[in-house]
Design an enzyme around this catalytic site. Structure first.
Site: not given
Ligand code: GLC
Length: 739
Positions: A229
């Site tokens: 993430d």
């Molecule tokens: C975030 C989220 C994830 C998302 C990523 C990109 O922090 O936890 O679900 O896909 O960033 O935006």
């Protein structure tokens, strides 16, 4: 190469090479290596639709995407075909806007009603979650666009999400929190998996070799790419060794650390080669690598039709006393109460949001279906909303994350008694919409969030009192991203529709259900607890330590009699173990407001002729479902299993089927193929999956609390099932709940 280029986070040490100019608003890229003919690939969120910027500099065109119903609403359809169609439409939009992968589906278990991102997730049950996620993956990937199952794993709160220590037994881990991912990986083959921010039993998910190599790849056969993430985890060397191939969004400091570790002989090139091979195998599948000439003009009207059909099937009829619904043709004069009727919520906030072109409000939907919406009341509401909303926006505009945050909702308009009485006199029915929103970065709270605000309770009470005096029905519509407290008021209105956030077409969907054009067939994918403190997780879900603390202390003491110690938000002990949702309520004989699987129809269905056949390695459980009412409709047939084992939930979902539309009097034959290994459960002592040698019982239900047919089967021949390596054990002793 192991770290991506990033788009949406301002970070001084981000890697060079991002290509935000290609698809503005996308959330990340991998880097190109032009000398090797390796292009960048582009990633965008999210579970309810593609999230990119709708506008671009020096470009008059617009780049809107379709806001589909949220994950919880899609799961409420219990219809994998509907979800696959949504996935296909999302995949087309992503492909035509030049994207290579959608960071979805999100299938973390809805462990506690207060989790801010529950709206993105499907259910409290791993089977329903896994089947929905598999359908979404199949749909999106059928259009040549990748998916990333997220957030792997045990990410069930937003509080301190980047460093929360999730402590749980291996039984809870394998049977509840990993099971949905296992189903989706094995049934749909996602191109990627995104690891979660949190620790799992003491190790960052993105740094856990046991989770990523031993379980995900060796046990389940996952052969795709694992990515973090955004800014997830801590040590890039440990992440490389663990098999977290790609670090998103990518920072120079990570690149330097990996290079230094390789030069120092701390990190072997064979690890780097392994991870690079996985990233390249992902890149080679993408449209960017295969020079697909995207049009930048997907057919959004087709997507809107798909979103509408999904929204219609996601609406749950919780209550319908005196057949208040559907509103008869004559009853088209309605008084529309509740700010949210006019300011309707299409989806949640954060990365799970979508930049859609419009949202059909309930007011719009009713007008589209020729309802005569009481004008005096509507204009009073719309004036009030305009005035009050204007007072909030400035505070938020200063916040750089303005678009990312969940904005507070204004208090309910106070309808004066004169207007209220007049509304009851000149209209045939009252509709009251209650709205709730939530999103990434914050969990919900009990006061005035899970519980209704006083002004909302007053509104429902006053409208019911005046309209019932006039002999007119009252229908409450819940436009929410997660469950709310209902026990204190659910006996007041005649009917209740749980419409969730149904996406951009939601108002038309709810109006279609109100008129009977659509016979509701949604069923609860989560339990609606009678109060928050009835939840098995109420003792250890990290609270908003604000206004709630006295209520929590009081309730926790009263309801649990336990110490009034409030859990530390740096860790969460999953003390309820496998007793999540209905597994808890049914086993501990606790009556919720509405049970898992519940959902009414304008018709009625009868189950008959249950038959269980067995062969050397599976059962076939079949029955007939008959429409015994007088309108066409669809039903959700739920198959539960009771294992004859101590310290097991009373029943667990092991299958479900959404029937086709059945005409009045029509019956359809439903069959479930249940392999014997589905009877297995994880046994901590033997470190493996066991099947009890005693008789098991199958139940056919309309909800977890409404079992229509049951049958007990003789023991199956015990088969040696897979042992688990002794990994992923909790670091600490967890005081777990026992029946
Ligand atoms: C975030 C989220 C994830 C998302 C990523 C990109 O922090 O936890 O679900 O896909 O960033 O935006």
């Amino acid at each position: 190469m192991l770290v991506g280029g990033e788009m949406s986070y301002a970070s001084t040490d981000q890697m060079v090479g991002n290509i935000s100019h290609t698809v503005p608003g996308a959330c990340g890229t991998t880097h190109s290596i032009s000398r090797l003919g390796i292009p960048s690939t582009v990633m965008a969120d999210g579970p309810a639709g593609v999230r990119i910027s709708p506008f671009r500099e020096d470009d008059d065109a617009t780049y809107y995407c379709t806001a589909f119903p949220i994950g919880t609403a899609l799961a409420s359809t219990w219809n994998t075909e509907i979800v696959r169609n949504v996935g296909k439409a999302m995949g087309v939009e992503a492909r035509e806007y030049g994207l290579d992968i959608i960071l979805a589906p999100a299938l973390n278990i809805q462990r506690d009603p207060l989790c801010g991102r529950n709206f993105e997730y499907y259910s409290e049950d791993p089977l329903l979650s896994g089947k929905m996620a598999a359908a979404m993956v199949q749909g999106i990937q059928s259009q040549g666009v990748g998916t990333a199952l997220k957030h792997f794993a045990v990410n069930n709160q937003e509080t301190k999400r980047v460093a929360n220590q999730a402590n749980l037994t291996r039984r809870a881990l394998y049977e509840i929190y990993l099971k949905g991912f296992e189903i989706a990986v094995k049934e749909a083959g996602p191109w990627a998996v995104m690891t979660s921010y949190n620790y799992v039993n003491g190790v960052y998910a993105s740094e856990s070799y046991d989770l990523l190599e031993t379980v995900l790849r060796q046990r389940w056969g996952f052969d795709g790419m694992v990515m973090t993430d955004w800014f997830g985890g801590d040590d890039p060397v440990r992440q490389m060794i663990a098999g977290n191939d790609l670090l998103m969004p990518g920072r120079q400091i990570q690149y330097d650390r990996i290079l230094q570790a390789v030069m120092a002989g701390e990190l072997g090139m064979e690890v780097i080669d392994r991870n690079v091979r996985r990233i390249l195998s992902f890149v080679f599948k993408t449209n960017s690598f295969n020079d697909y000439a995207h049009s930048d003009s997907p057919d959004l009207s087709y997507s809107a039709d798909v979103a509408l059909e999904a929204a219609k099937e996601s609406v749950i009829l919780l209550k319908n006393d005196g057949l208040a619904l559907p509103l008869s043709d004559g009853g088209k004069r309605v008084a529309l109460f509740g700010n949210t009727s006019y300011d309707y919520i299409s989806g949640g906030t954060g990365s799970g949001d979508v930049n859609e072109a419009y949202t059909v409000s309930l007011y719009d939907g009713l007008k589209n279906r020729k309802f005569r919406v009481f004008r005096r009341l509507a204009s009073s509401y719309r004036k009030y909303i305009r005035t009050e909303a204007a007072k909030i926006v400035p505070d938020y505009e200063k916040n750089p994350l303005y678009d990312f945050l969940c904005h507070p909702r204004i208090n309910e308009y106070e309808v004066n008694s004169r207007l209220l009485k007049r509304s009851a006199r000149v209209n045939d029915a009252a509709l009251v919409t209650i709205g709730r929103n939530s999103g990434e970065h914050a969990d919900r709270v009990v006061n005035e969030d899970f519980n209704l605000k006083d002004c909302e309770l007053k509104l429902i009470r006053d409208v019911c009192s005046v309209f019932h005096k006039a002999g007119k029905p009252v229908i409450v519509i819940l436009n929410v991203g997660g469950v709310v407290e209902m026990s204190s008021w659910k006996d007041m209105p005649d009917a209740i529709l749980l419409a969730w956030h149904g996406g951009q077409e939601a108002g038309d969907a709810v109006a279609a259900v109100l008129t009977g054009e659509t016979n509701p067939s949604g069923h609860l994918p989560v339990t609606v607890p009678a109060s928050y403190f009835q939840c098995p997780t109420a003792d250890n879900f990290p609270y908003d330590h604000g206004a709630d603390v006295q209520e929590i202390l009081h309730n926790v003491l009263d309801v649990r009699g336990k110490s009034n110690e409030l859990r530390n938000v740096d860790f969460t002990d999953y003390e309820e173990d496998i007793y999540v949702g209905y597994r808890y309520y049914d086993t501990f004989d606790v009556t919720p407001a509405y049970p898992f699987g519940h959902g009414l129809s304008y018709t009625d269905f009868r189950y008959r002729d249950l038959l269980i056949e067995r062969s050397e390695d599976h059962f076939v459980i079949s029955l007939y479902v008959e429409n015994i009412g007088d309108v066409t409709g669809k039903d959700v047939v739920q198959l539960y299993l009771s294992r004859p084992v101590a310290d097991r939930p009373e029943k667990e979902l092991i299958g479900f089927k959404k029937t086709p539309e059945l005409l009045p009097g029509e019956a359809t034959h439903i069959a479930f193929r249940i392999p014997y290994e589905m009877l297995a459960f994880f046994d901590e002592k033997s470190n493996g999956m066991l099947i009890s040698p005693d008789s098991h019982t199958f139940h056919i239900g309309k909800s977890s609390a409404d079992i229509e047919l049951s049958a007990t089967v003789e023991p199956v021949i015990c088969m040696e099932l897979l042992k688990y390596p002794d990994i992923l054990s909790p670091e600490k002793n967890i005081h777990i709940l026992k029946p």
